[in-house]
Motif scaffolding. Structure first.
Motif, mmCIF file in Angstrom:
data_model
loop_
_atom_site.group_PDB
_atom_site.id
_atom_site.type_symbol
_atom_site.label_atom_id
_atom_site.label_comp_id
_atom_site.label_asym_id
_atom_site.label_seq_id
_atom_site.Cartn_x
_atom_site.Cartn_y
_atom_site.Cartn_z
ATOM 1 N N GLU A 152 -70.582 -93.389 -18.906
ATOM 2 C CA GLU A 152 -69.361 -93.669 -18.156
ATOM 3 C C GLU A 152 -68.176 -93.891 -19.080
ATOM 4 O O GLU A 152 -67.062 -93.461 -18.788
ATOM 5 N N LYS A 153 -68.395 -94.554 -20.217
ATOM 6 C CA LYS A 153 -67.314 -94.773 -21.184
ATOM 7 C C LYS A 153 -66.879 -93.463 -21.836
ATOM 8 O O LYS A 153 -65.707 -93.269 -22.124
ATOM 9 N N ALA A 154 -67.812 -92.569 -22.071
ATOM 10 C CA ALA A 154 -67.516 -91.337 -22.804
ATOM 11 C C ALA A 154 -67.008 -90.212 -21.915
ATOM 12 O O ALA A 154 -66.237 -89.369 -22.351
ATOM 13 N N ALA A 155 -67.455 -90.186 -20.671
ATOM 14 C CA ALA A 155 -67.163 -89.053 -19.790
ATOM 15 C C ALA A 155 -65.699 -89.046 -19.360
ATOM 16 O O ALA A 155 -65.163 -90.049 -18.912
ATOM 17 N N ILE A 156 -65.071 -87.893 -19.544
ATOM 18 C CA ILE A 156 -63.731 -87.655 -19.028
ATOM 19 C C ILE A 156 -63.800 -86.354 -18.237
ATOM 20 O O ILE A 156 -64.800 -85.642 -18.281
ATOM 21 N N LEU A 157 -62.760 -86.029 -17.536
ATOM 22 C CA LEU A 157 -62.796 -84.853 -16.661
ATOM 23 C C LEU A 157 -63.144 -83.562 -17.383
ATOM 24 O O LEU A 157 -63.751 -82.677 -16.814
ATOM 25 N N SER A 176 -71.711 -86.484 -25.733
ATOM 26 C CA SER A 176 -70.552 -86.089 -24.939
ATOM 27 C C SER A 176 -69.659 -85.209 -25.812
ATOM 28 O O SER A 176 -69.295 -85.607 -26.922
ATOM 29 N N ILE A 177 -69.336 -83.999 -25.305
ATOM 30 C CA ILE A 177 -68.531 -83.054 -26.073
ATOM 31 C C ILE A 177 -67.410 -82.486 -25.208
ATOM 32 O O ILE A 177 -67.466 -82.540 -23.977
ATOM 33 N N GLU A 178 -66.403 -81.964 -25.866
ATOM 34 C CA GLU A 178 -65.339 -81.225 -25.188
ATOM 35 C C GLU A 178 -65.146 -79.897 -25.905
ATOM 36 O O GLU A 178 -65.057 -79.853 -27.137
ATOM 37 N N ASN A 179 -65.077 -78.842 -25.138
ATOM 38 C CA ASN A 179 -64.779 -77.526 -25.698
ATOM 39 C C ASN A 179 -63.278 -77.307 -25.610
ATOM 40 O O ASN A 179 -62.683 -77.487 -24.544
ATOM 41 N N ILE A 180 -62.676 -76.917 -26.736
ATOM 42 C CA ILE A 180 -61.226 -76.718 -26.812
ATOM 43 C C ILE A 180 -60.981 -75.258 -27.186
ATOM 44 O O ILE A 180 -60.843 -74.920 -28.371
#
Length: 134
Positions: free
Chosen positions: A26-31, A50-54
């Motif tokens: 919950e702390k790591a998750a963003i939209l 938790s990762i984000e693809n840019i």
């Protein structure tokens, strides 16, 4: 040797049964982030990433890798890091970045930095982030 952990994508923190892991997710998750949970062979949840693809920068950013204390030193962190790198490569990204910050008091920052260095990460010349170029 194959990992004894199954790593799968999750759509929501509500899917995580372990309370400590759910709170970290919950702390790591963003939209715009993607989370992957690691499950041990006995069905117990053991850790997540938790990762984000840019895409416009052709890179993947790791927000957080977290492994429950009882599953540390079993190679799960390595498996989660490999999963993130595989996801980045599959999307054609040129690199993967992170800001090395311990998720809890059980890990010292210097130990964490050295762990990333052993996995091929180097300090980025333009920030306080570490990067692995593929």
């Amino acid at each position: 040797m194959a990992s004894p952990f199954l790593i799968r994508r999750i759509e929501s923190p509500r899917e995580v049964k372990n309370l400590e892991l759910r709170q970290m997710v919950e702390k790591a998750a963003i939209l715009i982030s993607e989370e992957f949970i690691a499950v041990a062979s006995d069905g117990s949840e053991a850790g997540f990433i938790s990762i984000e693809n840019i895409p416009h920068d052709s890179l993947t950013f790791i927000y957080l890798i977290f492994v429950l204390s009882q599953y540390r030193s079993l190679g799960l962190g390595n498996s989660l890091l490999t999963r993130a790198e595989d996801e980045a490569r599959a999307k054609g990204h040129r690199s993967i970045r992170l800001k090395p910050m311990p998720a809890d008091e059980g890990i010292e920052r210097d130990h964490l930095i050295n762990w990333y260095i052993r996995h091929g990460y180097r300090w980025s010349s333009d920030s306080d982030q570490m990067e692995k170029v593929f």
